[in-house]
Design a protein around this motif. Structure first.
Motif, PDB file in Angstrom:
ATOM      1  N   ALA A 129      49.185 -74.270  90.799  1.00 45.88           N
ATOM      2  CA  ALA A 129      48.485 -74.925  89.688  1.00 45.88           C
ATOM      3  C   ALA A 129      48.926 -74.355  88.345  1.00 45.88           C
ATOM      4  O   ALA A 129      49.170 -75.108  87.388  1.00 45.88           O
ATOM      5  N   ILE A 130      49.044 -73.030  88.260  1.00 42.17           N
ATOM      6  CA  ILE A 130      49.452 -72.398  86.997  1.00 42.17           C
ATOM      7  C   ILE A 130      50.860 -72.816  86.612  1.00 42.17           C
ATOM      8  O   ILE A 130      51.138 -73.135  85.448  1.00 42.17           O
ATOM      9  N   LEU A 131      51.774 -72.851  87.583  1.00 43.31           N
ATOM     10  CA  LEU A 131      53.153 -73.225  87.288  1.00 43.31           C
ATOM     11  C   LEU A 131      53.263 -74.689  86.898  1.00 43.31           C
ATOM     12  O   LEU A 131      54.052 -75.049  86.013  1.00 43.31           O
ATOM     13  N   ILE A 132      52.472 -75.552  87.545  1.00 44.65           N
ATOM     14  CA  ILE A 132      52.481 -76.965  87.168  1.00 44.65           C
ATOM     15  C   ILE A 132      52.013 -77.141  85.727  1.00 44.65           C
ATOM     16  O   ILE A 132      52.623 -77.876  84.940  1.00 44.65           O
ATOM     17  N   VAL A 133      50.925 -76.458  85.370  1.00 49.89           N
ATOM     18  CA  VAL A 133      50.420 -76.541  83.994  1.00 49.89           C
ATOM     19  C   VAL A 133      51.454 -76.002  83.003  1.00 49.89           C
ATOM     20  O   VAL A 133      51.691 -76.598  81.940  1.00 49.89           O
ATOM     21  N   PHE A 134      52.091 -74.893  83.351  1.00 52.15           N
ATOM     22  CA  PHE A 134      53.088 -74.288  82.454  1.00 52.15           C
ATOM     23  C   PHE A 134      54.260 -75.231  82.221  1.00 52.15           C
ATOM     24  O   PHE A 134      54.655 -75.473  81.073  1.00 52.15           O
ATOM     25  N   PHE A 135      54.834 -75.784  83.297  1.00 51.80           N
ATOM     26  CA  PHE A 135      55.998 -76.657  83.140  1.00 51.80           C
ATOM     27  C   PHE A 135      55.615 -77.986  82.492  1.00 51.80           C
ATOM     28  O   PHE A 135      56.437 -78.585  81.788  1.00 51.80           O
ATOM     29  N   ALA A 136      54.379 -78.444  82.711  1.00 50.85           N
ATOM     30  CA  ALA A 136      53.918 -79.642  82.002  1.00 50.85           C
ATOM     31  C   ALA A 136      53.839 -79.365  80.504  1.00 50.85           C
ATOM     32  O   ALA A 136      54.205 -80.224  79.683  1.00 50.85           O
ATOM     33  N   PHE A 137      53.381 -78.172  80.150  1.00 51.13           N
ATOM     34  CA  PHE A 137      53.305 -77.778  78.736  1.00 51.13           C
ATOM     35  C   PHE A 137      54.703 -77.693  78.127  1.00 51.13           C
ATOM     36  O   PHE A 137      54.946 -78.183  77.012  1.00 51.13           O
ATOM     37  N   VAL A 138      55.643 -77.073  78.864  1.00 52.08           N
ATOM     38  CA  VAL A 138      57.024 -76.967  78.384  1.00 52.08           C
ATOM     39  C   VAL A 138      57.644 -78.351  78.220  1.00 52.08           C
ATOM     40  O   VAL A 138      58.323 -78.637  77.229  1.00 52.08           O
ATOM     41  N   TRP A 139      57.404 -79.238  79.199  1.00 49.21           N
ATOM     42  CA  TRP A 139      57.934 -80.597  79.130  1.00 49.21           C
ATOM     43  C   TRP A 139      57.379 -81.337  77.919  1.00 49.21           C
ATOM     44  O   TRP A 139      58.128 -82.041  77.214  1.00 49.21           O
ATOM     45  N   ALA A 140      56.095 -81.191  77.659  1.00 44.17           N
ATOM     46  CA  ALA A 140      55.482 -81.861  76.513  1.00 44.17           C
ATOM     47  C   ALA A 140      56.102 -81.375  75.205  1.00 44.17           C
ATOM     48  O   ALA A 140      56.392 -82.174  74.303  1.00 44.17           O
ATOM     49  N   ILE A 141      56.307 -80.072  75.099  1.00 42.44           N
ATOM     50  CA  ILE A 141      56.927 -79.523  73.879  1.00 42.44           C
ATOM     51  C   ILE A 141      58.352 -80.035  73.729  1.00 42.44           C
ATOM     52  O   ILE A 141      58.777 -80.418  72.630  1.00 42.44           O
TER      53      ILE A 141
END
Length: 216
Positions: A155-167
């Motif tokens: 879950a943490i990694l999914i949120v992190f990579f989603a955040f990176v993708w959004a940026i």
């Protein structure tokens, strides 16, 4: 320039991977062989030790640390430290060091009659630097073949990579809308200036040729 760019991003993602590997919780299936307490004098590796237990006086010189000695099913030895994280980093909010030590001591067993335990921890083990992973939980399991699915880590990694993708998407849009047109205009200006200079040079050379013709 391309190699510098790829080297920079390679180093960046290597540091990100190391950060998550050190910080995120992992579960080891082991047999507890002993528990003990030892006074540690902190040196250059002090960054890898937690702060004093909650309620105790803060010290950066030395203090008593709980340790848990274990063996993997293949008889490889692993030693864990047992320290409070309190409200510091990593955010495990661990305040039950003494209780965990008592639970680990209660799970001690021999190779002839093994009692397997799952120790949740974070951190690394490095014998050269005297670094130990910090145990944050322990519980008995039925066999060494137990498998844990790291849902929290996923879950943490999914949120992190989603955040990176959004940026990255927003940066790409901003670059295409604001930066690329400016760079293109600058390139056109430089190209036009270059053509103008080449034209003036051609005229100057033609003017010089007129003198050469008169000299003949």
């Amino acid at each position: 320039m391309v190699y510098v760019k790829w080297g920079f991003w390679g180093l960046f993602w290597l540091l990100v991977a190391a950060f998550f590997h050190y910080t995120l919780p992992q579960n080891d299936i082991v047999r507890v062989t002993d528990t003990y307490e030892k006074r540690i004098d902190f040196g250059e590796n002090s960054i890898f030790w937690a702060k004093s237990d909650a309620g105790n006086a803060e010290t950066t010189v030395n203090r008593d640390i709980f340790f848990i000695q274990t063996k993997f099913p293949n008889d490889k030895v692993m030693v864990y430290r047992n320290e409070d994280t309190s409200a510091g980093w990593p955010p495990y909010f661990k305040f039950d060091t003494s209780n965990l030590q008592a639970e680990a001591a209660d799970l001690k067993s021999t190779a002839e009659a093994p009692q397997w335990a799952a120790i949740k921890h974070y951190g690394w083990r490095n014998e050269f630097l005297s670094i130990y992973p910090n145990a944050v939980g322990v519980k008995a399991v039925d066999s060494p073949d137990v498998t844990f699915i790291p849902w929290l880590n996923i879950a943490i990694l999914i949120v992190f990579f989603a955040f990176v993708w959004a940026i990255w998407v927003r940066w790409k849009r901003f670059r295409e809308a604001r930066i690329d047109p400016v760079l293109e205009d600058m390139g056109d200006s430089f190209e036009a200036a270059g053509d103008n200079i080449a034209e003036k040079r051609g005229r100057f050379r033609a003017w010089l040729d007129t003198f050469k013709g008169k000299a003949r």
